[in-house]
Design a protein around this motif. Structure first.
Motif, PDB file in Angstrom:
ATOM      1  N   ALA A   6       6.842  -3.190  13.630  1.00 40.03           N
ATOM      2  CA  ALA A   6       5.675  -3.176  12.746  1.00 40.03           C
ATOM      3  C   ALA A   6       6.142  -3.534  11.339  1.00 40.03           C
ATOM      4  O   ALA A   6       7.213  -3.118  10.891  1.00 40.03           O
ATOM      5  N   TRP A   7       5.329  -4.317  10.624  1.00 37.43           N
ATOM      6  CA  TRP A   7       5.664  -4.786   9.292  1.00 37.43           C
ATOM      7  C   TRP A   7       4.402  -4.796   8.448  1.00 37.43           C
ATOM      8  O   TRP A   7       3.343  -5.239   8.898  1.00 37.43           O
ATOM      9  N   LEU A   8       4.498  -4.264   7.234  1.00 34.97           N
ATOM     10  CA  LEU A   8       3.365  -4.301   6.317  1.00 34.97           C
ATOM     11  C   LEU A   8       3.503  -5.547   5.452  1.00 34.97           C
ATOM     12  O   LEU A   8       4.497  -5.699   4.734  1.00 34.97           O
ATOM     13  N   PRO A   9       2.541  -6.477   5.518  1.00 38.00           N
ATOM     14  CA  PRO A   9       2.624  -7.692   4.702  1.00 38.00           C
ATOM     15  C   PRO A   9       2.739  -7.343   3.219  1.00 38.00           C
ATOM     16  O   PRO A   9       2.061  -6.462   2.717  1.00 38.00           O
ATOM     17  N   GLY A  10       3.665  -8.013   2.558  1.00 41.62           N
ATOM     18  CA  GLY A  10       3.931  -7.741   1.157  1.00 41.62           C
ATOM     19  C   GLY A  10       5.216  -6.962   0.959  1.00 41.62           C
ATOM     20  O   GLY A  10       5.672  -6.792  -0.160  1.00 41.62           O
ATOM     21  N   GLN A  11       5.806  -6.483   2.042  1.00 41.90           N
ATOM     22  CA  GLN A  11       7.073  -5.764   1.958  1.00 41.90           C
ATOM     23  C   GLN A  11       8.166  -6.583   2.621  1.00 41.90           C
ATOM     24  O   GLN A  11       7.900  -7.428   3.462  1.00 41.90           O
ATOM     25  N   ASN A  12       9.403  -6.288   2.264  1.00 43.33           N
ATOM     26  CA  ASN A  12      10.529  -7.029   2.806  1.00 43.33           C
ATOM     27  C   ASN A  12      11.273  -6.252   3.878  1.00 43.33           C
ATOM     28  O   ASN A  12      12.417  -6.560   4.182  1.00 43.33           O
TER      29      ASN A  12
END
Length: 99
Positions: A30-36
């Motif tokens: 899972a990845w939150l767009p805007g984070q690296n």
């Protein structure tokens, strides 16, 4: 890019879907767009995970993966972070409390 609270998918590989749009494959996080980094804390650049902002992370812990699926592994730490605690009914109730 602005921050989003809806998790998207970051995966170790990609495959072309039936309609020609790239889809995630291999190990999925899972990845939150805007984070690296992923939700479980893996940096995207060092782990070489590809971002899929158009694919929502809507996996569940009860999903069963077969050999025919392009996704081979779903990160359990990402699942736990995105699902949160389940609301359970209050099963234990004190009927005669102490004075």
């Amino acid at each position: 890019m602005r921050m989003s609270s809806t998790p998207a998918v970051a995966a170790s590989s990609e495959e072309a879907g039936a309609d020609g749009v790239r889809q995630p494959g291999g190990e999925v996080h899972a990845w939150l767009p805007g984070q690296n980094q992923t939700v479980c804390g893996l940096p995207l650049s060092r782990t070489r995970l590809r971002r899929f902002p158009h694919v929502p992370f809507d996996y569940a812990s009860t999903d069963v993966l077969t050999e025919a699926d392009p996704v081979g592994f779903i990160c359990p730490r990402c699942l736990a972070a995105t699902q949160g605690r389940r609301r359970q009914e209050k099963s234990w109730v004190r009927h005669s409390p102490r004075p």
